[in-house]
Motif scaffolding. Structure first.
Motif, short mmCIF file in Angstrom:
data_model
loop_
_atom_site.label_atom_id
_atom_site.label_comp_id
_atom_site.label_asym_id
_atom_site.label_seq_id
_atom_site.Cartn_x
_atom_site.Cartn_y
_atom_site.Cartn_z
N GLY A 142 -22.37 -18.51 113.51
CA GLY A 142 -21.23 -17.66 113.80
C GLY A 142 -19.95 -18.46 113.66
O GLY A 142 -19.93 -19.68 113.88
N VAL A 143 -18.88 -17.78 113.29
CA VAL A 143 -17.58 -18.42 113.14
C VAL A 143 -16.57 -17.64 113.97
O VAL A 143 -16.52 -16.40 113.90
CB VAL A 143 -17.14 -18.45 111.65
CG1 VAL A 143 -15.80 -19.16 111.50
CG2 VAL A 143 -18.20 -19.11 110.78
N ASP A 144 -15.77 -18.36 114.78
CA ASP A 144 -14.72 -17.73 115.58
C ASP A 144 -13.55 -17.42 114.64
O ASP A 144 -12.85 -18.32 114.19
CB ASP A 144 -14.30 -18.69 116.69
CG ASP A 144 -13.22 -18.10 117.57
OD1 ASP A 144 -12.39 -17.30 117.08
OD2 ASP A 144 -13.21 -18.44 118.77
N ARG A 145 -13.35 -16.12 114.38
CA ARG A 145 -12.36 -15.78 113.36
C ARG A 145 -10.93 -16.11 113.79
O ARG A 145 -10.07 -16.40 112.97
CB ARG A 145 -12.43 -14.30 112.99
CG ARG A 145 -11.62 -14.01 111.73
CD ARG A 145 -11.50 -12.55 111.42
NE ARG A 145 -10.49 -11.86 112.21
CZ ARG A 145 -9.21 -11.74 111.88
NH1 ARG A 145 -8.76 -12.28 110.76
NH2 ARG A 145 -8.38 -11.07 112.64
N HIS A 146 -10.68 -16.06 115.11
CA HIS A 146 -9.30 -16.31 115.54
C HIS A 146 -8.93 -17.78 115.46
O HIS A 146 -7.78 -18.13 115.25
CB HIS A 146 -9.12 -15.82 116.99
CG HIS A 146 -9.34 -14.34 117.11
ND1 HIS A 146 -8.59 -13.42 116.44
CD2 HIS A 146 -10.28 -13.64 117.81
CE1 HIS A 146 -9.03 -12.20 116.72
NE2 HIS A 146 -10.06 -12.31 117.54
N VAL A 225 -21.20 -5.64 107.74
CA VAL A 225 -21.04 -4.50 108.64
C VAL A 225 -20.18 -4.99 109.80
O VAL A 225 -20.41 -6.09 110.30
CB VAL A 225 -22.41 -4.04 109.19
CG1 VAL A 225 -22.24 -2.98 110.25
CG2 VAL A 225 -23.30 -3.53 108.07
N VAL A 226 -19.20 -4.20 110.21
CA VAL A 226 -18.43 -4.56 111.40
C VAL A 226 -18.90 -3.67 112.54
O VAL A 226 -18.93 -2.45 112.40
CB VAL A 226 -16.91 -4.39 111.17
CG1 VAL A 226 -16.15 -4.72 112.45
CG2 VAL A 226 -16.45 -5.29 110.03
N SER A 227 -19.32 -4.28 113.62
CA SER A 227 -19.82 -3.49 114.75
C SER A 227 -19.05 -3.87 116.01
O SER A 227 -18.32 -4.86 116.03
CB SER A 227 -21.32 -3.73 114.94
OG SER A 227 -21.54 -5.09 115.14
N LYS A 236 -15.40 -7.45 118.35
CA LYS A 236 -15.93 -6.93 117.09
C LYS A 236 -16.53 -8.06 116.26
O LYS A 236 -15.91 -9.11 116.09
CB LYS A 236 -14.83 -6.19 116.33
CG LYS A 236 -14.51 -4.87 117.03
CD LYS A 236 -13.29 -4.22 116.50
CE LYS A 236 -12.03 -5.02 116.76
NZ LYS A 236 -11.78 -5.34 118.17
N THR A 237 -17.71 -7.80 115.80
CA THR A 237 -18.43 -8.80 115.02
C THR A 237 -18.59 -8.30 113.59
O THR A 237 -18.97 -7.15 113.37
CB THR A 237 -19.82 -9.03 115.64
OG1 THR A 237 -19.64 -9.45 116.98
CG2 THR A 237 -20.59 -10.11 114.88
N LEU A 238 -18.31 -9.16 112.67
CA LEU A 238 -18.59 -8.87 111.27
C LEU A 238 -19.88 -9.59 110.92
O LEU A 238 -19.95 -10.82 110.98
CB LEU A 238 -17.42 -9.37 110.39
CG LEU A 238 -17.48 -9.05 108.89
CD1 LEU A 238 -16.07 -9.07 108.29
CD2 LEU A 238 -18.38 -9.99 108.12
N ASP A 239 -20.93 -8.81 110.64
CA ASP A 239 -22.23 -9.39 110.28
C ASP A 239 -22.39 -9.41 108.78
O ASP A 239 -22.38 -8.35 108.14
CB ASP A 239 -23.36 -8.54 110.88
CG ASP A 239 -23.59 -8.88 112.34
OD1 ASP A 239 -24.00 -10.03 112.60
OD2 ASP A 239 -23.33 -8.02 113.20
N ASP A 262 -9.38 -7.85 109.06
CA ASP A 262 -8.68 -7.54 110.31
C ASP A 262 -9.61 -6.95 111.38
O ASP A 262 -10.67 -6.41 111.06
CB ASP A 262 -7.55 -6.54 110.03
CG ASP A 262 -6.38 -7.23 109.34
OD1 ASP A 262 -6.18 -8.44 109.58
OD2 ASP A 262 -5.68 -6.56 108.56
N LEU A 263 -9.15 -7.03 112.62
CA LEU A 263 -9.82 -6.43 113.79
C LEU A 263 -11.21 -7.02 114.03
O LEU A 263 -12.09 -6.35 114.56
CB LEU A 263 -9.94 -4.90 113.65
CG LEU A 263 -8.63 -4.12 113.47
CD1 LEU A 263 -8.92 -2.63 113.32
CD2 LEU A 263 -7.70 -4.35 114.66
#
Ligand SMILES: CC(C)(COP(=O)(O)OP(=O)(O)OC[C@H]1O[C@@H](n2cnc3c(N)ncnc32)[C@H](O)[C@@H]1OP(=O)(O)O)[C@@H](O)C(=O)NCCC(=O)NCCS
Length: 404
Positions: A142-146, A225-227, A236-239, A262-263
């Motif tokens: 996993g990568v912390d997008r922020h 997929v963004v869930s 929100k996680t982008l898988d 985004d988001l």
């Protein structure tokens, strides 16, 4: 094909029986049957003649397969069968139905010149007894997008295009064909793409697909997929479901895109190759973390002489290995493995191993000396285990990237 056991018989299913097999398989996984619309699409993922069933006289167990090609260390591509849709009705388990299905299927593969059978296992304890070994592992990170930033000096080239589902279905097979294969990768026949299409069309959260265009045309793609959009507070996680890149620039370009969606709070890339260099792309490598190491494909070497002869070897001293294989006894015997290739021999063996263990060593995922230390290889000459480490070592970890 027919195999008669004392309590049931096994035969190849007709096309009009595939839906019953699908319902049985789904039931064994505690998933409801397909509705009519789903089945209309799902039916196209069944290779005609590729599904067998056990009857008593009801359908009580099933297994499906399709034909493809698998890349081995050194780059050769050999015939493989992808095995999936394996299930036995809950009121008929533990009386040998799976054993009969697996044996029938493997004998059929051997008769048809298939060299490898591949599968993804629901449970790790099921398939070893039939000669399947854990031939590759993968990691989910996993990568912390922020907080994650790509290194500012990372070369940037190409552009990323978002595709709708129809365009993805039409274009992704062509992009996949342009991806160089590492050991463990497979060709994707039509039935696999049809299964893929079902996934793209049926997901409750919409599946997005992007293609990376490099200097020579499309050279990578990803689906995601963004869930988490319906939860408060939002996380929100982008898988990432599928990602292939023909070049390092395409890999970086896809990640540049994914980290810019985004988001999204977190990007998770599931079941990726063990050596995928996400950390090296980030200015702060700690912003990516491995969530888990998991099983990639399990492989059954159906034709040991052909498989051993087809792969490339490292510069180790020759070693004679003895393979045991009660399920496909034609494979049993001794093989002399050298830096130049492998063939049958009458010479005494320094190492003895079963078919499942051979599959684990064959793709370079497990060192023979580690397998020996774990008691999976019987060693008669200690130097031979070390030589085998060099012979079976591979430059890149094996990885499939295709799930079925
Ligand atoms: C896994 C499954 C197909 C096994 O079918 P089955 O007909 O009960 O298997 P068999 O009776 O032929 O068993 C063969 C051997 O495997 C063992 N075995 C089978 N399933 C096992 C399991 N889930 N865990 C541990 N051992 C298992 C049996 O004990 C038997 O061992 P033995 O050779 O020492 O006698 C069945 O339990 C099932 O449908 N499970 C749910 C769906 C699933 O997981 N499918 C596989 C998808 S990859």
């Amino acid at each position: 094909m027919i195999r008669v056991m004392s309590d049931f018989e096994i035969r190849t299913l007709r096309t009009d029986e595939h839906r019953a097999a699908s319902d049985l398989f789904r039931g064994s996984l505690h998933v409801p049957p397909s509705d009519d619309a789903d089945w209309e699409r799902a039916a196209r993922a069944y290779q005609p003649g590729g599904t067998i069933g056990a009857f008593d006289p009801d359908l009580i167990g099933t297994a499906r397969s399709f034909d493809a090609e698998l890349t081995v260390p050194g780059g050769a591509r050999l015939p493989m069968a992808g095995v999936t849709g394996v299930g036995v009705r809950a009121d008929r388990t533990r009386r040998g139905v799976l054993r009969a299905l697996m044996t029938t299927q493997l004998e059929d593969f051997a008769a048809r010149g298939v060299v490898f059978a591949n599968l993804l296992a629901s449970e790790a304890v099921i398939y070893g007894r039939f000669g399947y070994g854990l031939a590759a592992r993968n990691r989910t990170y996993g990568v912390d997008r922020h907080r994650a930033r790509l290194r500012p000096d990372l070369p940037s080239s190409g552009r990323v295009e978002l595709l709708d589902v129809d365009a993805a279905v039409a274009e992704l097979p062509g992009v996949y064909e342009r991806i160089p294969h590492r050991p463990g990768m497979m060709t994707r026949p039509e039935v696999v793409w049809r299964q893929y299409e079902n996934h793209l069309r049926r997901s409750t959260d919409p599946v997005r697909a992007v293609v990376h265009h490099g200097p020579d045309g499309p050279d990578g793609f990803a689906t995601y997929v963004v869930s988490g959009l319906h939860q408060h507070p939002w996380t929100k996680t982008l898988d990432v479901g599928d990602m292939f890149a023909a070049t390092p620039a395409a890999f970086a370009g896809l990640w540049r895109f994914l980290l810019g969606v985004d988001l999204v709070d977190r990007v998770v890339a599931g079941a990726r190759a063990m050596d995928e260099p996400i950390e090296l792309l980030l200015a702060d490598h700690r912003q990516s973390a491995v969530d888990r190491i998991g099983d990639d494909h399990w492989v059954r070497i159906v034709d040991v002489p052909r498989a051993l002869a087809a792969r490339a070897y490292g510069p180790g001293e020759p070693v004679v290995v003895e393979v045991t294989d009660p399920v496909l006894p034609g494979n049993a015997g001794r093989y002399r493995v050298t830096a130049g290739g492998a063939e049958r021999t009458d010479a005494p063996a320094a190492l003895t191993l079963d078919a499942a263990t051979l599959a684990m060593a064959y793709f370079g995922t497990w060192r023979p000396s580690a397998l020996a230390a774990a008691g999976r290889i019987v060693v008669r000459d200690a130097a031979a285990a070390e030589a085998a480490d060099t012979l079976f070592a591979t430059r890149q970890p094996a990885w499939s990237g295709t799930y079925f």
